[in-house]
Design a protein around this motif. Sequence first.
Motif, PDB file in Angstrom:
ATOM      1  N   MET A 225      37.186  98.797  78.654  1.00  0.00           N
ATOM      2  CA  MET A 225      37.491  99.092  80.104  1.00  0.00           C
ATOM      3  C   MET A 225      37.541 100.921  80.127  1.00  0.00           C
ATOM      4  SD  MET A 225      38.301  96.861  82.446  1.00  0.00           S
ATOM      5  CE  MET A 225      39.613  97.605  83.333  1.00  0.00           C
ATOM      6  N   LEU A 226      37.964 101.550  79.002  1.00  0.00           N
ATOM      7  CA  LEU A 226      38.206 102.796  78.823  1.00  0.00           C
ATOM      8  C   LEU A 226      36.415 103.296  78.946  1.00  0.00           C
ATOM      9  CD1 LEU A 226      40.867 103.719  76.573  1.00  0.00           C
ATOM     10  CD2 LEU A 226      40.937 103.908  79.191  1.00  0.00           C
ATOM     11  N   SER A 227      35.666 102.496  78.318  1.00  0.00           N
ATOM     12  CA  SER A 227      34.287 103.118  78.203  1.00  0.00           C
ATOM     13  C   SER A 227      33.468 102.908  79.388  1.00  0.00           C
ATOM     14  CB  SER A 227      33.574 102.019  77.091  1.00  0.00           C
ATOM     15  OG  SER A 227      34.292 102.549  75.966  1.00  0.00           O
ATOM     16  N   ASN A 228      34.028 101.887  80.270  1.00  0.00           N
ATOM     17  CA  ASN A 228      33.427 101.526  81.496  1.00  0.00           C
ATOM     18  C   ASN A 228      33.664 102.520  82.644  1.00  0.00           C
ATOM     19  OD1 ASN A 228      32.125  99.314  80.561  1.00  0.00           O
ATOM     20  ND2 ASN A 228      33.388  97.714  81.397  1.00  0.00           N
ATOM     21  N   PHE A 229      35.188 102.775  82.530  1.00  0.00           N
ATOM     22  CA  PHE A 229      35.515 103.910  83.537  1.00  0.00           C
ATOM     23  C   PHE A 229      34.788 105.306  83.367  1.00  0.00           C
ATOM     24  CE2 PHE A 229      37.756 107.483  84.852  1.00  0.00           C
ATOM     25  CZ  PHE A 229      38.358 107.235  85.981  1.00  0.00           C
ATOM     26  N   ALA A 230      34.365 105.558  82.316  1.00  0.00           N
ATOM     27  CA  ALA A 230      33.493 106.861  81.885  1.00  0.00           C
ATOM     28  C   ALA A 230      32.203 106.525  82.378  1.00  0.00           C
ATOM     29  CB  ALA A 230      33.522 107.262  80.526  1.00  0.00           C
ATOM     30  N   LEU A 231      31.703 105.536  82.000  1.00  0.00           N
ATOM     31  CA  LEU A 231      30.279 105.292  82.566  1.00  0.00           C
ATOM     32  C   LEU A 231      30.149 104.939  83.941  1.00  0.00           C
ATOM     33  CD1 LEU A 231      29.152 102.808  79.566  1.00  0.00           C
ATOM     34  CD2 LEU A 231      28.482 105.059  79.783  1.00  0.00           C
ATOM     35  N   ALA A 232      30.918 104.120  84.608  1.00  0.00           N
ATOM     36  CA  ALA A 232      31.101 104.209  85.830  1.00  0.00           C
ATOM     37  C   ALA A 232      31.309 105.242  86.876  1.00  0.00           C
ATOM     38  CB  ALA A 232      32.168 103.185  86.443  1.00  0.00           C
ATOM     39  N   LEU A 233      32.028 106.300  86.269  1.00  0.00           N
ATOM     40  CA  LEU A 233      32.307 107.709  86.882  1.00  0.00           C
ATOM     41  C   LEU A 233      30.808 108.257  86.824  1.00  0.00           C
ATOM     42  CD1 LEU A 233      33.854 109.671  88.370  1.00  0.00           C
ATOM     43  CD2 LEU A 233      34.542 110.342  85.899  1.00  0.00           C
ATOM     44  N   GLU A 234      30.204 108.450  85.807  1.00  0.00           N
ATOM     45  CA  GLU A 234      28.982 109.139  85.736  1.00  0.00           C
ATOM     46  C   GLU A 234      27.843 108.662  86.672  1.00  0.00           C
ATOM     47  OE1 GLU A 234      24.658 108.942  84.598  1.00  0.00           O
ATOM     48  OE2 GLU A 234      25.672 107.434  83.803  1.00  0.00           O
ATOM     49  N   GLY A 235      27.915 107.365  86.761  1.00  0.00           N
ATOM     50  CA  GLY A 235      26.998 106.620  87.816  1.00  0.00           C
ATOM     51  C   GLY A 235      27.328 106.818  89.268  1.00  0.00           C
ATOM     52  N   HIS A 236      28.718 106.761  89.451  1.00  0.00           N
ATOM     53  CA  HIS A 236      29.293 107.117  90.656  1.00  0.00           C
ATOM     54  C   HIS A 236      28.977 108.584  91.311  1.00  0.00           C
ATOM     55  CE1 HIS A 236      31.846 106.750  94.228  1.00  0.00           C
ATOM     56  NE2 HIS A 236      32.783 107.697  93.833  1.00  0.00           N
ATOM     57  N   LEU A 237      28.590 109.753  90.251  1.00  0.00           N
ATOM     58  CA  LEU A 237      28.652 110.852  90.551  1.00  0.00           C
ATOM     59  C   LEU A 237      26.942 111.191  90.605  1.00  0.00           C
ATOM     60  CD1 LEU A 237      30.950 112.674  88.295  1.00  0.00           C
ATOM     61  CD2 LEU A 237      31.309 112.411  90.665  1.00  0.00           C
ATOM     62  N   ARG A 238      26.330 110.065  90.411  1.00  0.00           N
ATOM     63  CA  ARG A 238      24.690 110.226  90.547  1.00  0.00           C
ATOM     64  C   ARG A 238      24.263 109.284  91.552  1.00  0.00           C
ATOM     65  NH1 ARG A 238      23.219 111.976  84.069  1.00  0.00           N
ATOM     66  NH2 ARG A 238      23.682 113.898  84.162  1.00  0.00           N
ATOM     67  N   GLU A 239      23.175 108.788  90.996  1.00  0.00           N
ATOM     68  CA  GLU A 239      22.509 108.039  92.188  1.00  0.00           C
ATOM     69  C   GLU A 239      23.203 106.507  92.177  1.00  0.00           C
ATOM     70  OE1 GLU A 239      20.205 107.657  88.334  1.00  0.00           O
ATOM     71  OE2 GLU A 239      20.964 109.301  89.667  1.00  0.00           O
ATOM     72  N   GLY A 240      24.117 106.197  91.439  1.00  0.00           N
ATOM     73  CA  GLY A 240      24.576 104.786  91.701  1.00  0.00           C
ATOM     74  C   GLY A 240      25.023 104.256  90.188  1.00  0.00           C
ATOM     75  N   VAL A 241      26.175 103.461  90.174  1.00  0.00           N
ATOM     76  CA  VAL A 241      26.383 102.882  88.810  1.00  0.00           C
ATOM     77  C   VAL A 241      25.270 101.900  88.320  1.00  0.00           C
ATOM     78  CG1 VAL A 241      28.262 101.511  87.625  1.00  0.00           C
ATOM     79  CG2 VAL A 241      28.814 103.065  89.422  1.00  0.00           C
ATOM     80  N   ALA A 242      25.026 102.150  87.016  1.00  0.00           N
ATOM     81  CA  ALA A 242      24.278 100.822  86.326  1.00  0.00           C
ATOM     82  C   ALA A 242      24.881  99.992  85.729  1.00  0.00           C
ATOM     83  CB  ALA A 242      23.479 101.756  85.275  1.00  0.00           C
TER      84      ALA A 242
END
Length: 308
Positions: A119-136
Amino acid sequence: MILYKPGEWWKALLHFHTTAVIRRLLGRVLLVGLYVAVVTAAQLEYFRFILKVEREYFSFLGILLSLLLVFRTNTAYDRYYEGRRLWGLLLASSRNLAGLLGAVLPAEAATHRLFYARMLSNFALALEGHLREGVAFDQLEAVDGVDPAGLRAADNPPTYLASLLQSSYERLHQAQVLQPVHLLSLQPYHQSLLEVAGSCERIKSTPIPFAYSFFIKGFISVFILLMPFVLLDTYGYFTIPIVMIGAYTLLGLELIGEEIENPFGRESNDLPIAQLANTVRVSVHETLSVPLPQHKKALAEAPYTIVS
């Protein structure tokens, strides 16, 4: 992002043309050179222009432009540095959450440890995608109890994951795995995750005001267009390289500021937030004693362009 060794000037200079911003800059400088060449040839070979700009007035314009460029560059770098500070805070808060949970959860509670690591990993990965072209979403860790369809449908996936994390603390508290004192210790770091996400969204959604950006671009354009009329009488054909060097500096500062004012993009001088998100994943898995495949660990070292 570009890594380089500050002391190795010549090796860095050999790679200066490899970034997109430099290629755009060189194209514009060549256009300026063509313009100055036409003006210079017309002035020296065919006829003299009536337009003449006094050096004192031109120097005054240069002082004003330099003040604007300093402010422009500082403003852009402040946004860049704040973005890096926020992602450093995200890494620290994730590690602290993982450390506190790892200390409280029993060693045999492998399911809970795996849940929080992912869950903590997914939060960081989701934030990265959210700030760019979309969550992978295919790159996120599969987590028991989290509906993939609900996550995909969320308007703000990081906030959705944060709410699930908060609910999980309450469930552990009701199961008497977490005591009230543990909740009090976890809450500041959990709140920090949301504050980081909100601050990053603020940077992304609040560009430099258009009027200011348009004004400085117009000022630079007028300044460059006037340069040959100030220098022609003194330098003749040498006006062409002199103006091109000046244009390289002025246009370069503006283009660099334009690139780093949104530090979460994918351009060469933007922050490597994909690498930072994967660094969070490696750290929380290690802190919670949850194994992570080597190919996922390697992602924490990937997206840099290395100048060596």
